[in-house]
Design an enzyme around this catalytic site. Structure first.
Site, short mmCIF file in Angstrom:
data_model
loop_
_atom_site.label_atom_id
_atom_site.label_comp_id
_atom_site.label_asym_id
_atom_site.label_seq_id
_atom_site.Cartn_x
_atom_site.Cartn_y
_atom_site.Cartn_z
N HIS A 84 97.21 -43.49 93.20
CA HIS A 84 95.94 -43.06 92.62
C HIS A 84 94.84 -43.19 93.65
CE1 HIS A 84 92.63 -42.62 89.94
NE2 HIS A 84 93.30 -42.82 88.85
N ARG A 128 107.31 -34.48 95.51
CA ARG A 128 106.30 -33.48 95.16
C ARG A 128 105.67 -32.96 96.44
NH1 ARG A 128 100.47 -33.16 92.24
NH2 ARG A 128 99.98 -34.94 93.56
N GLU A 182 98.81 -25.98 86.96
CA GLU A 182 97.63 -26.83 86.98
C GLU A 182 96.34 -26.13 86.55
OE1 GLU A 182 97.89 -29.72 90.51
OE2 GLU A 182 99.08 -28.00 91.16
N ASP A 232 93.46 -30.59 87.18
CA ASP A 232 92.92 -29.37 87.78
C ASP A 232 92.50 -28.36 86.72
OD1 ASP A 232 93.17 -29.30 90.92
OD2 ASP A 232 94.92 -30.37 90.17
N ARG A 242 99.05 -36.66 82.97
CA ARG A 242 97.84 -37.26 82.38
C ARG A 242 97.23 -38.26 83.35
NH1 ARG A 242 98.60 -40.48 77.90
NH2 ARG A 242 96.74 -39.75 76.84
N ARG A 245 89.63 -32.93 95.12
CA ARG A 245 90.68 -33.35 94.20
C ARG A 245 90.08 -33.68 92.84
NH1 ARG A 245 95.70 -34.32 95.27
NH2 ARG A 245 96.45 -33.90 97.39
#
Length: 974
Positions: free
Chosen positions: A178, A453, A580, A620, A658, A797
C-alpha cells in the site's frame, strides 16, 4: 533498563494515587459492560488511562513545559469541538501558530500517538462488548458465523448442503502492498503489546499485578515515544513483505485453523444433518475453501522494485514463516503426547513412524508418539533447509529426508490424529493436532498464494520486442486489434519459442522473462499453490489477455499447443483481467465473452476446474467517474459477466480490488458482500486488504478472528440466500440508478476534469506532494514521474488521490456528485406531486435494496468524517484566490446538497443515526484530529514558502508525522 526503573518517585506517587480508581474500575469492568446503560464508559476510561500514561511519558521525556503546551492545546480543542465554543477556536488557532519547530514536532507526535492509543482502546472495547454479549447469552450478531448458520437452517439447508457447497468454494483475502501505509513494523509490534496488556486488565488482578501491568504499559508507551514513527528511507519491498508476514504470526496461523474447527462443529450442532447423512456418521472434513493470498513480491504494476529476486525472496520468506510455525507446533506436541505403550496401544501406522524415527533413546522406547514426532520434526527441519536455506531454531535429533510436499507432512499428522482417536485420546486429537492438520491443508509449505500483476502496456512492449527480434513482426504495437489477435494465436499454436539464449534483450524484457522463469521454478519447490494467478492491469482489449498467455508459454508455463481441437492445453497460472476505468468496466463483458469463445480456450477452462476469475477495480473507476458512477458501473459489469458465464456454464469468481476508504470500495465488509448483485458471489470471492486496513483488521487477534469470520458469514449468506432481501421492483430501481449515475458522472467529471485549474487547486490544497515524498511504500505515488508543469490527475495513482482528500478532511471521492444527481433527477419529474413520488421511490430503494442501502450507509460514514471548516484551512494554501473561491465554493455547496439529499431519503438529518457507537467514536476523535490538521496546514505553508523552513528536516518530519496521525485517527483513509 526495565520500565520499573524509569519510574521516579513523583511518578510512583501518581501511580499510587491513581491505583484505587483503577482497582475499582477493573474489578467490576465486566459487570458494567453487560449491565450499565452507559456501555461506552469502559472505553472512555481506557482512553483516559492510556492518555494519562502518554502524558506522563511526555512530561518525563520532553519536560513540564512541553506537557503543559500539549495539555492546553488538548483542552482547548476539546472545548471547541465538543462544546462548540467559537472563542476556543480562535484561541486554538493562536496557540498553534506560535509554536516553534521543536514544539510543533512534540505536539504532532503527542496527538498522533494519542490517535494510535485510542484505536487500541476501541479495539479492546469491541472485544469487550462481544464477550459481554456472549456471556449474557445474547442472540448472535449479524456478521457472525453462528447467525449465518442459523439463517441457513431457517431457510431449510442442512449441514450436508453447506459442506457440499463449501467443497467447491474459494474465499481468499489478498494482502497487498500500500503506497500510503503509514505504520512501521516496530510501531505495530509495540502497539500489539499495548493491546495485550490492556486486554489483560479485564481479568481480576491483585494490586501488585495491576501495578506491574501499568508499569509495563508505561514502558511500552515510552518505547513508542522513543521510536521513530516514520521511516527515514523509502520502504523496500522486502520491508513490505516482512510487515505483511507479521500478521500471520499475530493472527492468521492460529485463527484460521481455529475458525475451521469451530465451523466444522457448528455445522453439526446448528444445522440438521440432512437426508444424505446417516445418524452419528462422522462428518467429512471441510475442504480448504478459505485461504490467504498476497500481492507483495509479485505485484510489478508501476513498481520497478519488484523483480525475480523479489518474488524469490517473498516465496522463501513465506515458506520460512509457515515452516517455523509447524516446527514449533510439532515440538509442542512432542512435549504433550507422552502416552506410553505400557498403558495404551497405538496404531500400526503410528508405531511404524516411531520405528523410522532417528530418536533411539531408551528413555522414550515406550513413547511412540514422541518418537514419531521427533521423526516428523527432523523431516520438517530438512524441508526447511531445502526450501529456505535455513536451519530450524532447534536442531533435530538426527537426519531425516525432507518431505516431498505438504501432503506427505499432512499424512503423518493425520496418522497421529487417527491413532489418538482410536485409543481413547480424542480430546487430544481434536485440539492442537487437529488445528495443525487444518493449518497444513490451508497453508501448505507456501503459506499464501502469491499473485503476479503487471500493466498491459508492459506486456505489449515485451511482446513487440520478442516478435521483432525473432523476425516475426517488426512493429506489433502498431497493428490493429484484429491483426494482433491473429498473430498472437498463430504464435500460441507454434511448438517453438520466440526467445533465444543467443539474443540480448532490453532490461525490461529480460526482467519480465526472468520473473516468469523464477515463478516456474518456485512452484516446483514450494508447491503449485504458491502462484496461481496472473493479474493484468488496464485490461482494455482481448489481446491484452492473449499477450500474457504467450508470455507464459515463453516462461514454460503454457503446456501443449493452443488452438481449436487441442484438448491437453493448460496453463500454470490463470490469466485474470483487471477492469479498472469506467470504460473498461463497460467493455468487460464483451472482452470476457471473446476470451471464452477463443478456439482452444475451452481446454484451458477445463484444466482450471471449469472456472475463470475476473478482477474489478474500485480505485481507478472512482477516480475516473466518481463515487456513485463507479459503484453503479461495477454493479452492472458484475451482472453482465454473470450472464456471460452462465450461458457458457463456466464458474465465475470475482476478485474485488477494494481499498480502505469508501471511495475505493471500502466500508464494512459484511454489508459490502451482501449488497453484491444476485448470483455474483456463489461461493467464489477474492478481495484485497490493504495498508492500514490490514493493521486495523488483523493486528489484534480477536478483532482479526471476527473479520475473518465476517467474510465467510457474508459469503455463505450472499451465496445460499441470494433472494432473501431481493426487492420486487429491482428493474425499476436499476433504471433510477442509471439516471442518478448519469447526473453524478457529469457533475464529478465537470469538477475534476473540466474545471480550469482544478489540478493546480488539488496539488496546492492537499499534501499530495509531501505524501509522494514520504517513505510510505516501495511504489511511486504516480505511474508516470513527470515535472510540475506536466503533472495530471489521470497519471496519479488512485490510492494517493483518495488518501490526500482524507488528509484535508474533504474525502471528496466518497460523496461528490450524489447531491446534484438526486436534485437533477427530482427536477426532471416536473410538478411537486411527481417529485414527491420520486422521493418515495428513493426511500423505498433505501429500505428494500441492499445495494442502494449500503451505498448510502458508506456515504453517510464518509460525510461524518468530513469537516468543511478544517478543509477551508487547506483551501487557503491555494494562492490563487479566484481559483480557491471557485473550487471550494462548489465543493462546499455539493457537500451540503449531498447531506440534504441523504437526509431526504433516509429521514435522518444527523450523521450515522443508525450507528451511534461509530458516530460517537468519530466525534470523539475530532477533538484530537483538529490540532493535527491545523498544524499540518501551518507546516505546509512554512515548507512551501521557500525560506529556511523549506530545507529544515524538522519541518519535513513534522509534516510526515501529521500525515501519520491524521491517517491513524480517520482509520480507513487510504
Amino acid at each position: 533498563m526495565g520500565p520499573e526503573a524509569c519510574v521516579n518517585g513523583s511518578m510512583r506517587a501518581r501511580l499510587d494515587a491513581a491505583q484505587a480508581h483503577e482497582n475499582n474500575r477493573e474489578t467490576d469492568s465486566m459487570k458494567r459492560s453487560t449491565g450499565s446503560s452507559d456501555k461506552d464508559l469502559p472505553l472512555r476510561e481506557d482512553i483516559r488511562f492510556l492518555g494519562r500514561l502518554l502524558g506522563d511519558v511526555l512530561r518525563e521525556q520532553e519536560g513540564e513545559a512541553a506537557f503543559e503546551t500539549v495539555e492546553t492545546i488538548r483542552q482547548t480543542a476539546v472545548r471547541f469541538r465538543r462544546e462548540d465554543d467559537r472563542k476556543a477556536a480562535t484561541e486554538l488557532d493562536r496557540l498553534l501558530k506560535k509554536l516553534n519547530r521543536d514544539q510543533t514536532t512534540s505536539v504532532v507526535r503527542a496527538f498522533s500517538y494519542f490517535s494510535h492509543l485510542a484505536n487500541i482502546a476501541e479495539d479492546q472495547h469491541h472485544n469487550r462488548r462481544r464477550r459481554a454479549h456472549a456471556l449474557a447469552g445474547s442472540p448472535p450478531q449479524a456478521g457472525s458465523l453462528t447467525r449465518a448458520l442459523q439463517a441457513l437452517g431457517e431457510a431449510g439447508l442442512s449441514s450436508g448442503d453447506v459442506r457440499e457447497f463449501l467443497s467447491t468454494a474459494l474465499i481468499m483475502p489478498v494482502l497487498t502492498a500500500h503506497p500510503t501505509e503509514v505504520q512501521r513494523k516496530s510501531i505495530l509490534d509495540a502497539e500489539r503489546e499495548i493491546a495485550r496488556l490492556l486486554a489483560a486488565r479485564e481479568q481480576p488482578m491483585t494490586a501488585r499485578e495491576r501495578e506491574r501491568n501499568t508499569l509495563h504499559l508505561r514502558g511500552c508507551v515510552t518505547t513508542l515515544w522513543q521510536t521513530r514513527m516514520i521511516r527515514e528511507n523509502r520502504l523496500a519491498v522486502a520491508d513490505e513483505i516482512e510487515n505483511a508476514l507479521s500478521y500471520y504470526d499475530a493472527t492468521f496461523l492460529k485463527e484460521i485453523p481455529a475458525l475451521y474447527l469451530d465451523l466444522d462443529e457448528d455445522l453439526d450442532t446448528l444445522l440438521p444433518a440432512g437426508r444424505s447423512r446417516k445418524k452419528n456418521a462422522p462428518a467429512k472434513t471441510l475442504a480448504p475453501f478459505f485461504q490467504m493470498g498476497s500481492w507483495i513480491g509479485g505485484d510489478r504494476d508501476g513498481n520497478p522494485n519488484v523483480t525475480a529476486d523479489t518474488f524469490l525472496y517473498a516465496s522463501r520468506q513465506q515458506s520460512t514463516v509457515v515452516l517455523s510455525y509447524y516446527l514449533e507446533e510439532v515440538h509442542a506436541m512432542g512435549a504433550e503426547l507422552s502416552m506410553s505403550t505400557l498403558l495404551v496401544d497405538a496404531s500400526e501406522e503410528l508405531l511404524a513412524m516411531a520405528a523410522a524415527s532417528p530418536d533411539t533413546s531408551e528413555h522414550r522406547s515406550d513413547e511412540p508418539y514422541r518418537r514419531a514426532l521427533t521423526g516428523v520434526y527432523a523431516r520438517l527441519a530438512a524441508t526447511c533447509r531445502a526450501l529456505t536455506g535455513r536451519d530450524a531454531t532447534r536442531h533435530p535429533v538426527g537426519e531425516a529426508p525432507p518431505y516431498a510436499d505438504a501432503a506427505a507432512f499432512a499424512a503423518d499428522i493425520r496418522v497421529i490424529m487417527a491413532s489418538l482417536e482410536r485409543h481413547h485420546a480424542a480430546a487430544l486429537a481434536h485440539t492442537r493436532v487437529a488445528a495443525l492438520a487444518r493449518a497444513i491443508d490451508v497453508f501448505g509449505f507456501h503459506l499464501a498464494s502469491l499473485d503476479l500483476r503487471q500493466s498491459s502496456d508492459i506486456h505489449e512492449a515485451v511482446i513487440s520486442e520478442l516478435l521483432a527480434t525473432a523476425g516475426v513482426e517488426a512493429n506489433y504495437a502498431a497493428l490493429p486489434e484484429a491483426d494482433k489477435l491473429a498473430l498472437l494465436l498463430r504464435e500460441l499454436a507454434q511448438p517453438r519459442l520466440l526467445t533465444s539464449p543467443f539474443i540480448t534483450y532490453s532490461a525490461q524484457t529480460t526482467s519480465e522473462l526472468s520473473i516468469l522463469r523464477t515463478v516456474r521454478e518456485a512452484r516446483k519447490r514450494h508447491g503449485a499453490a504458491l502462484a496461481r494467478n496472473y493479474i493484468i492491469s488496464h485490461t482494455e482489449t482481448l489481446s491484452d489477455l492473449v499477450e500474457v498467455m504467450l508470455l507464459l508459454k515463453e516462461g514454460g508455463m503454457l503446456h501443449g499447443c493452443f488452438g481449436a481441437g487441442q484438448r491437453d492445453t493448460s496453463m500454470d497460472l490463470m490469466v485474470i483481467p483487471l477492469f479498472e476505468t469506467i470504460e473498461d468496466l463497460r467493455n468487460a463483458p464483451v472482452i470476457m465473452q471473446s476470451l471464452l469463445d477463443l478456439p482452444g480456450f475451452d481446454a484451458i477452462i477445463r484444466h482450471q476446474g471449469g472456472e475463470q476469475e475476473v478482477m474489478l477495480g474500485y480505485s481507478d473507476s472512482n477516480k475516473d467517474g466518481g463515487f456513485l458512477t463507479s459503484n453503479w458501473e461495477l454493479y452492472k459489469a458484475e451482472l453482465a459477466l454473470v450472464e456471460c458465464f452462465t450461458q457458457r456454464k463456466i464458474k465465475l469468481r470475482m476478485f474485488h480490488g477494494r481499498g480502505g476508504t469508501v471511495g475505493r470500495g471500502g466500508g464494512p465488509t459484511y454489508q459490502a458482500i451482501l449488497s453484491q448483485p444476485p448470483g455474483t458471489v456463489n461461493g467464489q470471492l477474492r478481495l484485497t486488504e490493504q495498508g492500514e486496513i490490514i493493521s486495523s483488521k488483523f493486528a489484534n487477534r480477536d478483532i482479526g478472528r471476527r473479520n475473518l469470520e465476517t467474510v465467510i458469514a457474508a459469503t455463505l449468506e450472499a451465496s445460499l440466500l441470494p433472494t432473501r432481501n431481493a426487492p420486487q421492483d429491482l428493474g425499476k430501481f436499476e433504471t433510477v440508478m442509471q439516471a442518478l449515475s448519469d447526473h453524478a458522472f457529469a457533475a464529478y467529471r465537470n469538477l475534476v476534469y473540466e474545471t480550469p485549474g482544478f489540478k493546480d487547486y488539488f496539488f496546492a490544497t492537499t499534501p499530495i506532494t509531501e505524501i509522494a515524498d514520504l517513505n510510505l511504500g516501495s511504489r511511486p505515488a504516480s505511474r508516470k514521474l513527470v515535472d510540475k508543469e506536466k503533472r495530471r490527475i489521470e497519471d496519479l495513482r488512485a490510492i494517493p488521490w483518495g488518501f490526500s482528500w482524507g488528509q484535508c478532511r474533504l474525502l471528496l471521492p466518497g460523496w461528490y456528485g450524489f447531491g446534484t444527481a438526486v436534485q437533477q433527477w427530482l427536477k426532471e419529474a416536473g410538478g411537486e406531486k411527481m417529485q414527491q413520488a420520486r422521493v418515495r421511490t428513493l426511500r423505498t430503494m433505501y429500505k428494500q435494496w441492499p445495494f442502494f442501502a449500503n451505498l448510502l450507509s458508506n456515504m453517510d460514514m464518509v460525510l461524518s468524517k468530513t469537516d468543511l471548516a478544517v478543509a477551508s484551512r487547506y483551501a487557503e494554501l491555494c494562492e490563487d484566490k479566484a481559483l480557491r473561491k471557485r473550487v471550494f465554493t462548489r465543493m462546499s455547496a455539493e457537500w451540503q446538497l449531498t447531506s440534504d439529499m441523504l437526509a431526504l431519503i433516509t429521514g435522518r438529518s444527523e450523521r450515522l443515526a443508525d450507528n451511534p457507537l461509530l458516530a460517537r467514536s468519530i466525534q470523539n476523535r475530532f477533538a484530537y484530529l483538529d490540532p493535527l490538521n491545523h498544524l499540518q496546514v501551518e507546516l505546509l505553508k512554512r515548507f512551501r514558502a521557500g525560506g529556511p523552513d523549506s530545507s529544515d528536516d524538522r519541518v519535513r518530519r513534522a509534516i510526515h508525522l501529521s500525515i501519520n496521525g491524521i491517517a491513524a485517527g480517520l482509520r480507513n483513509s487510504g
